[in-house]
Design an enzyme around this catalytic site. Structure first.
Site, short mmCIF file in Angstrom:
data_model
loop_
_atom_site.label_atom_id
_atom_site.label_comp_id
_atom_site.label_asym_id
_atom_site.label_seq_id
_atom_site.Cartn_x
_atom_site.Cartn_y
_atom_site.Cartn_z
N PRO A 26 0.80 -1.23 0.00
CA PRO A 26 0.00 0.00 0.00
C PRO A 26 0.83 1.28 0.00
CG PRO A 26 -0.18 -1.15 2.10
CD PRO A 26 0.50 -2.09 1.16
N ASN A 27 0.33 2.20 -0.77
CA ASN A 27 0.86 3.56 -0.91
C ASN A 27 2.14 3.66 -1.73
OD1 ASN A 27 -1.18 4.96 0.63
ND2 ASN A 27 -0.33 3.93 2.43
N ARG B 190 5.05 12.02 -3.53
CA ARG B 190 4.89 12.59 -2.19
C ARG B 190 6.09 12.17 -1.33
NH1 ARG B 190 1.15 14.38 -4.47
NH2 ARG B 190 -1.08 14.42 -4.03
N TYR C 195 11.19 8.94 0.70
CA TYR C 195 11.09 7.87 -0.28
C TYR C 195 11.72 8.20 -1.64
CZ TYR C 195 7.83 6.03 3.16
OH TYR C 195 7.27 5.56 4.32
N ASN D 105 8.11 -5.61 -0.70
CA ASN D 105 7.98 -4.47 0.20
C ASN D 105 6.49 -4.33 0.47
OD1 ASN D 105 7.79 -2.08 1.56
ND2 ASN D 105 9.07 -0.90 0.15
N ALA E 252 3.05 -0.77 4.88
CA ALA E 252 2.61 -0.84 6.27
C ALA E 252 2.08 -2.22 6.66
CB ALA E 252 1.54 0.23 6.52
N HIS F 1 4.02 -4.52 9.06
CA HIS F 1 3.96 -4.41 10.52
C HIS F 1 2.65 -4.94 11.10
CE1 HIS F 1 7.24 -1.84 9.39
NE2 HIS F 1 6.43 -0.97 8.81
N ASP G 180 1.97 -15.75 6.50
CA ASP G 180 1.54 -17.13 6.24
C ASP G 180 1.66 -17.46 4.75
OD1 ASP G 180 0.99 -17.59 8.89
OD2 ASP G 180 -1.17 -17.32 8.71
N GLU H 212 12.79 -9.38 1.92
CA GLU H 212 12.00 -8.21 2.33
C GLU H 212 12.82 -6.94 2.10
OE1 GLU H 212 10.80 -8.58 6.41
OE2 GLU H 212 10.25 -6.47 6.59
N HIS I 290 12.81 -2.60 2.36
CA HIS I 290 12.21 -1.31 2.73
C HIS I 290 13.09 -0.19 2.20
CE1 HIS I 290 9.22 -3.23 5.11
NE2 HIS I 290 10.16 -4.00 5.61
N ILE I 291 12.45 0.78 1.62
CA ILE I 291 13.18 1.91 1.04
C ILE I 291 13.82 2.73 2.15
CG2 ILE I 291 12.90 4.04 -0.30
CD1 ILE I 291 10.44 2.56 -1.63
N SER I 292 13.05 2.99 3.18
CA SER I 292 13.57 3.78 4.31
C SER I 292 14.17 2.84 5.36
CB SER I 292 12.43 4.60 4.94
OG SER I 292 11.46 3.74 5.51
N ARG J 168 13.07 4.91 12.42
CA ARG J 168 11.79 5.63 12.41
C ARG J 168 10.95 5.23 13.64
NH1 ARG J 168 9.25 5.24 6.56
NH2 ARG J 168 8.03 6.96 7.43
N ARG K 262 7.34 0.71 13.40
CA ARG K 262 7.92 0.20 12.15
C ARG K 262 9.07 -0.78 12.41
NH1 ARG K 262 5.54 3.62 8.32
NH2 ARG K 262 5.21 5.71 9.16
O1 CA2 Z 1 10.41 2.14 3.83
C1 CA2 Z 1 9.59 1.41 3.25
O2 CA2 Z 1 9.78 0.95 2.14
C2 CA2 Z 1 8.24 1.15 3.91
O3 CA2 Z 1 7.86 -0.20 3.62
C3 CA2 Z 1 7.26 2.11 3.31
C4 CA2 Z 1 5.87 2.06 3.94
C5 CA2 Z 1 5.98 2.15 5.45
O4 CA2 Z 1 4.69 1.97 6.02
C6 CA2 Z 1 6.92 1.13 6.03
O5 CA2 Z 1 6.99 1.31 7.43
C7 CA2 Z 1 8.30 1.29 5.43
C8 CA2 Z 1 5.01 3.21 3.45
C9 CA2 Z 1 4.96 3.34 1.97
C10 CA2 Z 1 4.43 4.70 1.66
O6 CA2 Z 1 4.95 5.07 0.43
C11 CA2 Z 1 4.83 6.37 0.06
C12 CA2 Z 1 5.55 6.74 -1.03
C13 CA2 Z 1 5.50 8.05 -1.44
C14 CA2 Z 1 4.70 8.95 -0.78
C15 CA2 Z 1 3.98 8.56 0.31
C16 CA2 Z 1 4.04 7.25 0.72
#
Ligand code: CA2
Length: 140
Positions: free
Chosen positions: A10-11, A18, A23, A72, A75, A78, A85, A96, A98-100, A105, A109
């Site tokens: 998601p997202n 954004r 990111y 990836n 959210a 978590h 499963d 797995e 994660h970009i960040s 954080r 997370r």
């Molecule tokens: O760091 C990551 O890749 C995360 O999986 C990104 C998730 C976050 O919930 C994880 O804790 C860490 C959120 C993805 C949101 O992606 C966006 C990208 C651009 C603008 C807004 C959100």
């Protein structure tokens, strides 16, 4: 030809639009196009969804036939025992990503339901983490 499934949750469709400070400013599709020539002998399959059930369905659909999964889960990382499963159930090994750096954080997370089901975890290296995950899976 080996196939690797890249799954974004998601997202992550908002990448490049954004929160560039966290990111980056590049869309995932743009990034994917830039790394495809690095893997001429690999079929890179990409799936993004904001819906947990669709992510599960894709893992079930391809997870017995492909060489590996880069995931990836956003959210859902978590929160989702269901995704954990699913990764356990299929035969393809997963990494797995994660970009960040999730560990730098908020504390919510820091825990991942998926990590224990994956060969390894890459966090905080930006989009480069996906390329590194693919390279690792190709060693298996
Ligand atoms: O760091 C990551 O890749 C995360 O999986 C990104 C998730 C976050 O919930 C994880 O804790 C860490 C959120 C993805 C949101 O992606 C966006 C990208 C651009 C603008 C807004 C959100």
């Amino acid at each position: 030809m080996k196939s690797i499934l890249i799954i974004n949750g998601p997202n992550l469709n908002l990448l490049g639009k954004r929160e560039p400070d966290i990111y980056g400013n590049r869309s995932f599709v743009d990034y994917l196009k830039s790394i495809e020539p690095l893997f001429p002998d690999v079929q890179l399959r990409y799936f993004q969804s904001n819906h947990e059930g669709e992510l599960l369905d894709k893992i079930h659909e391809l997870g017995f036939d492909i060489h590996g999964i880069v995931i990836n889960a956003g959210a859902y990382t978590h929160t989702s025992i269901a995704l954990a499963d699913a990764l356990s159930a299929v035969t393809a090994p997963a990494v797995e990503v994660h970009i960040s750096n999730v560990h730098a954080r908020e504390s919510f997370r820091h825990h991942s339901y998926l990590s224990a089901k994956c060969k390894g975890v890459i966090a905080g290296l930006g989009l480069t983490g996906y390329e590194l995950a693919i390279r690792y899976l190709l060693t298996l």
